[in-house]
Structures are given as C-alpha cells and as structure tokens.
Scaffold this active site. Structure first.
Site, PDB file in Angstrom:
ATOM      1  N   ASP A   1       4.065  64.482  36.266  1.00 41.43           N
ATOM      2  CA  ASP A   1       3.800  63.145  36.814  1.00 41.43           C
ATOM      3  C   ASP A   1       3.492  62.146  35.697  1.00 41.43           C
ATOM      4  OD1 ASP A   1       4.107  64.218  39.381  1.00 41.43           O
ATOM      5  OD2 ASP A   1       1.960  64.630  39.567  1.00 41.43           O
TER       6      ASP A   1
ATOM      7  N   ASP B   1      -0.419  70.595  41.202  1.00 39.31           N
ATOM      8  CA  ASP B   1      -1.161  69.474  40.623  1.00 39.31           C
ATOM      9  C   ASP B   1      -2.541  69.994  40.249  1.00 39.31           C
ATOM     10  OD1 ASP B   1       0.903  67.609  40.982  1.00 39.31           O
ATOM     11  OD2 ASP B   1       0.232  67.095  42.994  1.00 39.31           O
TER      12      ASP B   1
END
Length: 174
Positions: free
Chosen positions: A133, A119
């Site tokens: 995401d 991330d």
C-alpha cells in the site's frame, strides 16, 4: 534501457520487502496483541483484508483481483516506453505494490482471486495497511509530480502549446 532496469530493480526489491514483511507479520502477529513500534504512532496489528483500501468493497474481492491483474499488465506495457528515471521509480513502485497485494489475493485463504490481503501497519485514525500500500501511494504521488511537471514516460517535456485548450491557442482575427 537504464530506466527499465531501474524499474525492474525497484519492482523486485519492493515486492520482496512486501512479501517478507507479510510472512513475518503472519508468523509473529497472528493471535498476538498489538505491538507498539513508535508508541501509539506506529503499531503492528495483523488484519486480513478482503477488500480494497479502508476495507471497502469486501464483497468484490474477485473484481478487485481482476482489476489488479489489468493494472499489472498496463504497468508492464507502459514500462516498455519508460526512459525517465523518476517515471521508472514510480512505475516500479506501482508494479511492486499492485503485485504484492495481488499475490495475497491469489495465494491466501479463502482461495484464488478471493484471498485476503495481509495488512499489519497501523497509524492513529488510519486504516491498517502494508508495504504494498505504501508503494502504491508513493507511486501515485510520483506520477502526479511527473504529470504536473509535464514529463512524459520517455523523459521529454510536454510542449506548452499542448497544455492549453485549442480555443485559447488561436488568436482572434478581429
């Protein structure tokens, strides 16, 4: 056929974007301080996430990996029935997002099915996330739109009488 080609094209392009951005994030952000892109609104911050959204379920990485495998298989099965372009976009984005994070779980440290997801995008008061995401969330929104519009995978509309419960469809005989 066109809808399936659209689904596959979207899935491949978004998957590639997710993978390339993760490689770049690891290459350029590992051990580096946060990089503001749009002031404090959007910041690059590398995080290796063993869990799901909001870093929940960090002790269930293998289960999350298995659920992702099932999700990919379900989307591939549903893709055989797609005739609607908006459904194709939604399922293509969903396939790209789930596959992107699943790739991390399979190939990254600490090992297969236990790998940490990369991330790197950070908004204020929001967990760090990635392109996969974003794809999953856009797909969820499009799926909800199609469901509320009553549009099936094949592009046909759900008849109004299927929207009402059976008890309300029958007129009283009194």
């Amino acid at each position: 056929m066109r809808a399936r080609l659209l689904l596959a094209s979207i899935a491949v392009v978004l998957y590639a974007v997710d993978m390339v951005t993760k490689v770049l994030a690891v290459e350029h952000l590992d051990g580096e301080p946060d990089v503001p892109l749009v002031g404090d609104l959007l910041v690059l911050n590398l995080v290796r996430n063993p869990g799901a959204a909001f870093s929940t379920g960090t002790e269930y990485t293998v289960v999350l990996s298995c659920l992702a495998i099932v999700a990919v298989l379900v989307v591939l099965y549903l893709s055989l029935r797609v005739r609607s372009r908006l459904w194709a976009v939604a399922l293509g984005a969903l396939l790209a997002g789930v596959s992107g994070n699943l790739t991390d779980r399979i190939l990254r440290e600490p090992g297969p099915l236990r790998g940490h997801v990369i991330d790197f995008l950070m908004l204020p008061n929001w967990p760090v996330f990635n392109i996969a995401d974003v794809c999953i969330n856009v797909a969820a929104a499009l799926i909800l739109v199609q469901a509320f519009r009553g549009i099936r995978l094949d592009g046909t509309r759900v008849p109004d009488d299927e929207d009402e419960p059976a008890a309300q469809q029958q007129e009283p005989t009194s």
